[in-house]
Design a protein around this motif. Structure first.
Motif, PDB file in Angstrom:
ATOM      1  N   UNK A   1      16.719  29.862  27.480  1.00 53.03           N
ATOM      2  CA  UNK A   1      17.171  28.480  27.596  1.00 53.03           C
ATOM      3  C   UNK A   1      18.604  28.359  28.088  1.00 53.03           C
ATOM      4  N   UNK A   2      19.134  29.448  28.622  1.00 50.97           N
ATOM      5  CA  UNK A   2      20.512  29.447  29.075  1.00 50.97           C
ATOM      6  C   UNK A   2      20.598  29.583  30.586  1.00 50.97           C
ATOM      7  N   UNK A   3      21.534  28.858  31.171  1.00 55.25           N
ATOM      8  CA  UNK A   3      21.940  29.149  32.543  1.00 55.25           C
ATOM      9  C   UNK A   3      22.834  30.378  32.497  1.00 55.25           C
ATOM     10  N   UNK A   4      22.719  31.214  33.515  1.00 57.34           N
ATOM     11  CA  UNK A   4      23.490  32.450  33.558  1.00 57.34           C
ATOM     12  C   UNK A   4      24.350  32.470  34.816  1.00 57.34           C
ATOM     13  N   UNK A   5      25.558  32.932  34.661  1.00 57.06           N
ATOM     14  CA  UNK A   5      26.446  33.010  35.807  1.00 57.06           C
ATOM     15  C   UNK A   5      27.061  34.390  35.936  1.00 57.06           C
ATOM     16  N   UNK A   6      27.438  34.708  37.151  1.00 60.96           N
ATOM     17  CA  UNK A   6      28.216  35.907  37.444  1.00 60.96           C
ATOM     18  C   UNK A   6      29.621  35.473  37.853  1.00 60.96           C
ATOM     19  N   UNK A   7      30.593  36.145  37.278  1.00 63.96           N
ATOM     20  CA  UNK A   7      31.990  35.888  37.581  1.00 63.96           C
ATOM     21  C   UNK A   7      32.638  37.231  37.902  1.00 63.96           C
ATOM     22  N   UNK A   8      33.782  37.192  38.551  1.00 64.75           N
ATOM     23  CA  UNK A   8      34.471  38.441  38.842  1.00 64.75           C
ATOM     24  C   UNK A   8      35.975  38.261  38.752  1.00 64.75           C
ATOM     25  N   UNK A   9      36.650  39.350  38.471  1.00 63.86           N
ATOM     26  CA  UNK A   9      38.103  39.324  38.398  1.00 63.86           C
ATOM     27  C   UNK A   9      38.648  40.604  39.013  1.00 63.86           C
ATOM     28  N   UNK A  10      39.434  40.422  40.052  1.00 64.07           N
ATOM     29  CA  UNK A  10      40.086  41.541  40.715  1.00 64.07           C
ATOM     30  C   UNK A  10      41.478  41.732  40.114  1.00 64.07           C
ATOM     31  N   UNK A  11      42.038  42.921  40.224  1.00 63.43           N
ATOM     32  CA  UNK A  11      43.377  43.176  39.663  1.00 63.43           C
ATOM     33  C   UNK A  11      44.399  42.202  40.226  1.00 63.43           C
ATOM     34  N   UNK A  12      45.149  41.578  39.330  1.00 63.16           N
ATOM     35  CA  UNK A  12      46.197  40.670  39.744  1.00 63.16           C
ATOM     36  C   UNK A  12      45.728  39.311  40.199  1.00 63.16           C
ATOM     37  N   UNK A  13      44.426  39.057  40.073  1.00 59.83           N
ATOM     38  CA  UNK A  13      43.883  37.772  40.512  1.00 59.83           C
ATOM     39  C   UNK A  13      43.208  37.059  39.357  1.00 59.83           C
ATOM     40  N   UNK A  14      43.038  35.761  39.529  1.00 62.68           N
ATOM     41  CA  UNK A  14      42.350  34.986  38.513  1.00 62.68           C
ATOM     42  C   UNK A  14      40.836  35.226  38.604  1.00 62.68           C
ATOM     43  N   UNK A  15      40.194  35.021  37.498  1.00 60.71           N
ATOM     44  CA  UNK A  15      38.739  35.117  37.488  1.00 60.71           C
ATOM     45  C   UNK A  15      38.137  34.020  38.364  1.00 60.71           C
TER      46      UNK A  15
END
Length: 121
Positions: free
Chosen positions: A29-43
């Motif tokens: 029952x959940x929406x799922x997302x992919x996120x990423x964070x590179x060094x020195x950058x915001x997610x």
């Protein structure tokens, strides 16, 4: 407490492919997302998929290269990443939330521990 476990990260050459998996017990029952964070950058948000799988969205930077999908029978969400670029290098996280729009806005409720993706020759 919902638990999310990512897998599939690694080192790949530019132009290569990887498939990330996110296993989530009880995620139907959940929406799922992919996120990423590179060094020195915001997610940043990469992609989201609704609980039914009927609705998806993608960041402009990955459109046409990444595909999100889910197999509710296996409690797993996938992120197929093709034509990878060095700028895709980051820690990739999956996250769960009840509403798709919250995923799109980055307001997630549960996070996985992340998996490293490195694109380099």
């Amino acid at each position: 407490q919902l638990q999310l476990v990512e897998s599939g990260g690694g080192l790949v050459q530019p132009g290569g492919s990887l498939r990330l998996s996110c296993a989530v017990a009880g995620f139907t029952y959940y929406a799922i997302g992919w996120f990423r964070q590179a060094p020195g950058k915001e997610r940043e948000g990469v992609s989201c998929i609704s609980s039914s799988g009927s609705t998806t969205n993608y960041a402009d930077s990955v459109k046409g290269r990444f595909t999100i999908s889910r197999d509710n029978a296996k409690n797993t969400v996938y992120l197929q990443m093709n034509s990878l670029k060095p700028e895709d290098t980051a820690i990739y996280y999956c996250a769960a939330q009840k509403l798709f729009r919250r995923c799109v806005s980055g307001k997630t409720d549960y996070w996985g521990q992340g998996t490293q993706v490195t694109v380099s020759s």
